[in-house]
Motif scaffolding. Structure first.
Motif, PDB file in Angstrom:
ATOM      1  N   PRO A  72       0.693  -0.816   0.102  1.00 17.08           N
ATOM      2  CA  PRO A  72      -0.322  -0.128   0.258  1.00 17.08           C
ATOM      3  C   PRO A  72       0.776   1.156   0.060  1.00 17.08           C
ATOM      4  CG  PRO A  72      -1.159  -1.847   1.452  1.00 17.08           C
ATOM      5  CD  PRO A  72       0.513  -2.132   0.899  1.00 17.08           C
ATOM      6  N   LEU A  73       2.775   0.981   0.509  1.00 21.87           N
ATOM      7  CA  LEU A  73       2.726   2.416   0.212  1.00 21.87           C
ATOM      8  C   LEU A  73       3.374   2.670  -0.669  1.00 21.87           C
ATOM      9  CD1 LEU A  73       4.562   4.202   2.852  1.00 21.87           C
ATOM     10  CD2 LEU A  73       6.323   2.934   2.666  1.00 21.87           C
ATOM     11  N   VAL A  74       3.613   1.709  -1.607  1.00 21.41           N
ATOM     12  CA  VAL A  74       3.830   1.895  -2.914  1.00 21.41           C
ATOM     13  C   VAL A  74       2.730   2.260  -3.985  1.00 21.41           C
ATOM     14  CG1 VAL A  74       4.790   0.655  -5.465  1.00 21.41           C
ATOM     15  CG2 VAL A  74       6.286   0.305  -2.667  1.00 21.41           C
ATOM     16  N   LEU A  75       2.110   1.577  -3.699  1.00 20.40           N
ATOM     17  CA  LEU A  75       0.749   2.388  -4.476  1.00 20.40           C
ATOM     18  C   LEU A  75       0.381   3.496  -4.023  1.00 20.40           C
ATOM     19  CD1 LEU A  75      -1.430  -0.933  -4.390  1.00 20.40           C
ATOM     20  CD2 LEU A  75       0.005  -0.296  -6.360  1.00 20.40           C
ATOM     21  N   LEU A  76       0.214   4.198  -2.606  1.00 19.10           N
ATOM     22  CA  LEU A  76       0.346   5.276  -2.921  1.00 19.10           C
ATOM     23  C   LEU A  76       0.779   6.265  -2.988  1.00 19.10           C
ATOM     24  CD1 LEU A  76      -2.325   6.917  -1.092  1.00 19.10           C
ATOM     25  CD2 LEU A  76      -0.848   6.965   0.602  1.00 19.10           C
ATOM     26  N   SER A  77       2.516   6.224  -2.298  1.00 19.35           N
ATOM     27  CA  SER A  77       3.212   6.821  -3.257  1.00 19.35           C
ATOM     28  C   SER A  77       3.369   7.401  -4.316  1.00 19.35           C
ATOM     29  CB  SER A  77       4.727   6.266  -2.304  1.00 19.35           C
ATOM     30  OG  SER A  77       5.044   6.450  -1.414  1.00 19.35           O
ATOM     31  N   PHE A  78       2.970   6.581  -5.109  1.00 18.13           N
ATOM     32  CA  PHE A  78       3.330   6.721  -6.410  1.00 18.13           C
ATOM     33  C   PHE A  78       2.094   6.369  -7.719  1.00 18.13           C
ATOM     34  CE2 PHE A  78       7.681   3.904  -6.105  1.00 18.13           C
ATOM     35  CZ  PHE A  78       8.045   5.189  -5.825  1.00 18.13           C
ATOM     36  N   ALA A  79       0.775   5.772  -7.286  1.00 21.48           N
ATOM     37  CA  ALA A  79       0.024   5.795  -8.536  1.00 21.48           C
ATOM     38  C   ALA A  79      -1.044   6.602  -8.154  1.00 21.48           C
ATOM     39  CB  ALA A  79      -0.336   4.314  -9.041  1.00 21.48           C
ATOM     40  N   GLY A  80      -0.738   6.572  -6.310  1.00 31.33           N
ATOM     41  CA  GLY A  80      -2.025   7.685  -5.908  1.00 31.33           C
ATOM     42  C   GLY A  80      -1.150   9.086  -5.709  1.00 31.33           C
ATOM     43  N   HIS A  81      -0.330   9.986  -5.550  1.00 27.46           N
ATOM     44  CA  HIS A  81       0.588  11.169  -5.260  1.00 27.46           C
ATOM     45  C   HIS A  81       1.794  10.958  -6.037  1.00 27.46           C
ATOM     46  CE1 HIS A  81      -0.387  11.519  -0.591  1.00 27.46           C
ATOM     47  NE2 HIS A  81      -1.775  11.139  -0.840  1.00 27.46           N
ATOM     48  N   GLY A  82       2.306  10.132  -7.363  1.00 26.14           N
ATOM     49  CA  GLY A  82       2.323  11.126  -8.151  1.00 26.14           C
ATOM     50  C   GLY A  82       3.745  10.821  -8.215  1.00 26.14           C
TER      51      GLY A  82
END
Length: 282
Positions: A72-82
Motif C-alpha cells: 500500500p505504501l508503494v501504491l499510494l506513493s506512486f499511483a496515488g500521489h505521483g
C-alpha cells in the motif's frame, strides 16, 4: 495555475536536471497531474519487472515481489500521489540487473541516470564498483554531468540551494535525527551529529559490505540496503514515500523489522487530518 499551491513555491527545485526535464517533457503532452502520474506508474511497473529479474537471478521465490508491487505504501506513493522516487527506483534496479549480467556500460549509464533522478542514489555507487568494471566508471560520471550542460548559464549555487536548505534547516518525522534534536536542544547540533554519523556509517558500510569482501559473494544488494537504511534512519525529514527507497531491497533481503517500519508509517497520516482541521503541518 499550480505554482502558488506547491510547497515552498519560490525555492528553486531540489531535484536533479533529468527529473526536471522529464516533468517538462511530460506536461507538453497534457498539463495535468494525471500526466505525471502516468509517467510515474510506468516507471514503477518497470521496477517490478526488474525485481522479477533480480529475484530470478538469485533463485528466490518471485512471490517476494509482492512486498513491493502490492505494498500500500508503494501504491499510494506512486499511483496515488505521483512521487517521482519511482523513477530513481526504476534506474537503480535496472543498474542492478545489468550488474548481474556484467554489462558494465549499461550498468554505469543507468546508475548515473538514477543519481540524475534523485541525488540519494549516489550512496550505492561504491557497492557496484569492482576490479572488473572500474574502468567504466567514467560513463556514470558522464551520465551525471551531461544533464547539467544546458544549465551552464544558470546561477549554480541556486541549483543546490534548496537541497542544502532542506537538509540543514528543515526537520519532520526524522527518527534518530529527532532524538538528537531533542537531546541536543535544536536542529543545528542535530544536523552536525547526523552528518558525522552518516559519513562514519557509510564508510563502515563500504568496508564491511562491499562485494569485494569474500563473505558478500560479489553481490551489492546487502551494501545498497545498508546505505539506504543509514540515510533513512538519520535523515532530518522522512516523508512516508521515502521508505520506497528501501523497499526493493526488502524484497531481495526480506527483513521483518523494515516491514514493521513500513506498517508503522501509517501513523504519519495523522498529519493530513491535523492539517485539514487546523492548517498546521505537524
Amino acid at each position: 495555475p499550480y505554482h502558488d499551491q506547491i510547497n515552498h513555491p519560490y525555492n528553486p527545485a531540489a531535484y536533479p536536471p533529468l527529473a526536471l526535464y522529464l516533468f517538462s517533457w511530460a506536461i507538453k503532452l497534457s498539463y495535468t497531474p494525471l500526466t505525471i502520474k502516468i509517467l510515474i506508474v510506468l516507471a514503477d511497473m518497470g521496477s517490478v519487472l526488474f525485481l522479477f529479474k533480480l529475484l530470478h537471478h538469485r533463485r528466490l521465490d518471485l512471490r517476494w515481489s509482492t512486498l513491493y508491487a502490492l505494498n500500500p505504501l508503494v501504491l499510494l506513493s506512486f499511483a496515488g500521489h505521483g512521487h517521482f522516487d519511482a523513477i530513481q527506483a526504476f534506474f537503480m534496479l535496472g543498474a542492478l540487473v545489468f550488474f548481474d549480467r556484467r554489462r558494465w556500460f549499461w550498468m554505469f549509464l543507468w546508475l548515473g541516470l538514477a543519481v540524475q533522478s534523485k541525488y540519494m542514489a549516489v550512496v550505492i555507487i561504491p557497492f557496484l564498483i569492482n576490479k572488473e568494471n572500474w574502468k567504466y566508471l567514467w560513463i556514470c560520471c558522464l551520465a551525471v554531468i551531461v544533464p547539467y550542460l544546458p544549465l551552464l548559464n544558470a546561477q549554480w549555487p541556486e541549483l543546490f540551494l534548496c537541497i542544502i536548505r532542506f537538509g540543514e534547516q528543515y526537520a519532520f518525522n526524522g527518527s534518530i535525527h529527532g532524538i538528537f534534536r531533542y537531546l541536543l536542544g535544536g536542529i543545528e547540533p542535530a544536523v552536525t551529529v547526523s552528518k558525522i554519523s552518516i559519513a562514519v556509517l557509510l564508510l563502515f558500510g563500504y568496508w564491511r559490505f562491499h562485494p569485494l569482501q569474500k563473505k558478500i559473494s560479489g553481490d551489492p544488494i546487502t551494501g545498497c540496503f545498508f546505505a539506504f537504511a543509514v540515510l533513512l534512519l538519520l535523515a532530518p525529514t522522512v516523508h512516508f514515500w521515502y521508505l520506497t527507497w528501501i523497499l526493493p531491497f526488502v524484497v531481495l533481503r526480506p527483513s521483518l523489522s523494515w516491514i514493521i517500519l513500513c506498517l508503522s508509517i501509517s501513523f504519519y497520516f495523522v498529519v493530513f487530518s491535523v492539517f485539514k482541521q487546523t492548517g498546521e503541518w505537524t
